[in-house]
Design a protein around this motif. Sequence first.
Motif, short mmCIF file in Angstrom:
data_model
loop_
_atom_site.label_atom_id
_atom_site.label_comp_id
_atom_site.label_asym_id
_atom_site.label_seq_id
_atom_site.Cartn_x
_atom_site.Cartn_y
_atom_site.Cartn_z
N LEU A 55 0.84 -1.21 0.00
CA LEU A 55 0.00 0.00 0.00
C LEU A 55 0.87 1.25 0.00
CD1 LEU A 55 -2.81 -0.96 2.56
CD2 LEU A 55 -2.98 -0.86 0.07
N VAL A 56 1.90 1.26 0.83
CA VAL A 56 2.79 2.42 0.87
C VAL A 56 3.51 2.58 -0.47
CG1 VAL A 56 4.85 3.42 1.94
CG2 VAL A 56 3.09 2.34 3.36
N GLY A 57 3.93 1.45 -1.04
CA GLY A 57 4.59 1.51 -2.34
C GLY A 57 3.71 2.09 -3.42
N ARG A 58 2.46 1.72 -3.42
CA ARG A 58 1.52 2.25 -4.42
C ARG A 58 1.30 3.74 -4.23
NH1 ARG A 58 -3.14 -2.12 -3.60
NH2 ARG A 58 -4.35 -0.73 -4.98
N LEU A 59 1.22 4.18 -2.97
CA LEU A 59 1.07 5.61 -2.71
C LEU A 59 2.31 6.39 -3.13
CD1 LEU A 59 -0.70 5.65 0.77
CD2 LEU A 59 -1.70 6.24 -1.43
N ARG A 60 3.48 5.82 -2.88
CA ARG A 60 4.72 6.49 -3.29
C ARG A 60 4.79 6.62 -4.81
NH1 ARG A 60 9.60 3.66 0.02
NH2 ARG A 60 10.80 5.47 -0.71
N ALA A 61 4.34 5.60 -5.50
CA ALA A 61 4.34 5.67 -6.97
C ALA A 61 3.39 6.74 -7.47
CB ALA A 61 3.95 4.30 -7.54
N ARG A 62 2.27 6.89 -6.81
CA ARG A 62 1.29 7.91 -7.21
C ARG A 62 1.75 9.31 -6.82
NH1 ARG A 62 -4.17 4.61 -5.56
NH2 ARG A 62 -4.54 6.39 -4.20
N ALA A 63 2.69 9.38 -5.86
CA ALA A 63 3.20 10.68 -5.42
C ALA A 63 4.56 10.99 -6.05
CB ALA A 63 3.30 10.72 -3.91
N ALA A 64 4.78 10.50 -7.25
CA ALA A 64 6.06 10.68 -7.93
C ALA A 64 6.45 12.16 -7.92
CB ALA A 64 5.97 10.18 -9.36
N GLY A 65 7.69 12.42 -7.56
CA GLY A 65 8.17 13.79 -7.48
C GLY A 65 8.08 14.38 -6.09
N THR A 66 7.40 13.67 -5.18
CA THR A 66 7.29 14.11 -3.79
C THR A 66 8.07 13.14 -2.91
OG1 THR A 66 5.09 15.05 -4.16
CG2 THR A 66 5.73 14.59 -1.87
N ARG A 67 8.95 13.66 -2.08
CA ARG A 67 9.76 12.79 -1.24
C ARG A 67 8.98 12.35 0.00
NH1 ARG A 67 13.82 13.24 2.91
NH2 ARG A 67 13.50 15.50 3.07
N VAL A 68 8.86 11.03 0.17
CA VAL A 68 8.26 10.48 1.38
C VAL A 68 9.36 10.38 2.43
CG1 VAL A 68 7.07 8.52 2.43
CG2 VAL A 68 6.49 9.24 0.09
N HIS A 69 9.19 11.12 3.49
CA HIS A 69 10.23 11.35 4.49
C HIS A 69 10.39 10.18 5.45
CE1 HIS A 69 12.87 14.22 6.42
NE2 HIS A 69 12.22 14.15 7.57
N ALA A 70 9.27 9.54 5.83
CA ALA A 70 9.27 8.48 6.83
C ALA A 70 7.90 7.82 6.82
CB ALA A 70 9.59 9.04 8.22
N VAL A 71 7.75 6.79 7.66
CA VAL A 71 6.48 6.07 7.78
C VAL A 71 6.08 6.00 9.24
CG1 VAL A 71 5.24 3.92 7.30
CG2 VAL A 71 7.08 4.66 5.77
N GLY A 72 4.82 6.30 9.53
CA GLY A 72 4.26 6.12 10.86
C GLY A 72 3.23 5.02 10.82
N VAL A 73 3.20 4.18 11.84
CA VAL A 73 2.31 3.02 11.85
C VAL A 73 1.52 2.98 13.15
CG1 VAL A 73 2.17 0.51 11.64
CG2 VAL A 73 4.04 1.75 10.52
N GLY A 74 0.22 2.83 13.04
CA GLY A 74 -0.65 2.48 14.15
C GLY A 74 -1.12 1.06 13.93
N SER A 75 -0.84 0.16 14.84
CA SER A 75 -1.15 -1.24 14.62
C SER A 75 -1.94 -1.84 15.77
CB SER A 75 0.15 -2.05 14.45
OG SER A 75 -0.10 -3.44 14.44
N ALA A 76 -2.82 -2.76 15.43
CA ALA A 76 -3.48 -3.56 16.45
C ALA A 76 -2.44 -4.37 17.21
CB ALA A 76 -4.50 -4.49 15.79
#
Length: 311
Positions: A55-76
């Motif tokens: 899911l994150v990979g697909r969002l990064r591909a759709r945000a081409a040209g924008t740098r994804v700085h980090a990932v935050g996770v809320g998990s069960a």
Amino acid sequence: MSEVRRPPVVAALDIGGTKTAAAIVTRHGEVVDRITAPTPGRAGATAILDTAADLVGRLRARAAGTRVHAVGVGSAGVIDHRTGRVLSATDALAGWAGTDLRGRLCELLGLPVAVVNDVHAHALGETRHGVAVGHETTLFIAVGTGIGASFVIDGTVLAGAHSAAGHAGHQPSPYAVGLACTCGGREHLEAIASGPGLTEEYVRRTGQPVDDLRTVAARAADGDDLAIEVVLLGGTAVGSAVGGLVNMLDPAVVVIGGGVSGLGDAWWQALRDAVRRETLPSLVGVPVLASTLGSDAPLLGAAALAWEGTA
């Protein structure tokens, strides 16, 4: 012509027992893109992690040209706030306990990762961007399939010495006499006031099987007296417990979220009345508010952690 440089963003993940949501979030808490997929909970930790990373990979591909700085996770599950490892989890996520959630996602995504329990993430979302903005201390209660809580002090979650703070559903409740709890204990709040707990209470009172709490809510709206009694019971049981927590923690504000909180005005009135009956005179003015961010709250809370972890 030089390329326009876009401000960096972070990715956020909300990994639940049935659904995993991902989003791209700005520093100011704006969700600019999102995507969801069913959580393959029965397939094991590797499948769950692969789904989240995809899911994150697909969002990064759709945000081409924008740098994804980090990932935050809320998990069960119970998440070690020091290591990002899953300490325990329900059977809905097979093999999730023991997973190095932070480390595995770092490897899969090649980004810094911050991890927190999903209820804590929801609370952080409300304190940073929702109804609890500006309050020094917030008590958040999530009432859904289970009942969880989070206490936020100056924007920081109280995780507890064993990273297990917030199990509000597993405190004794006078409304759950004789009932077994999913944790293996007895007479806990969750056994009577969670979504499944209220559904089972309706079945006990009527002898009529129902699919889930939505059916009970619909019957209450149609004037079914027993359904109305069950809805009021749920609000009263939660409110009684919240009143006790207010006496102990003295929060500036209480925020209530989760699917059961959508039962309507009667549930809310029963809850607020019970809170007032239980609280000390000096605390009766503590506001009890409804969560305003809905399903975005855990994503925004996880994103806030990602920003902080890489500041």
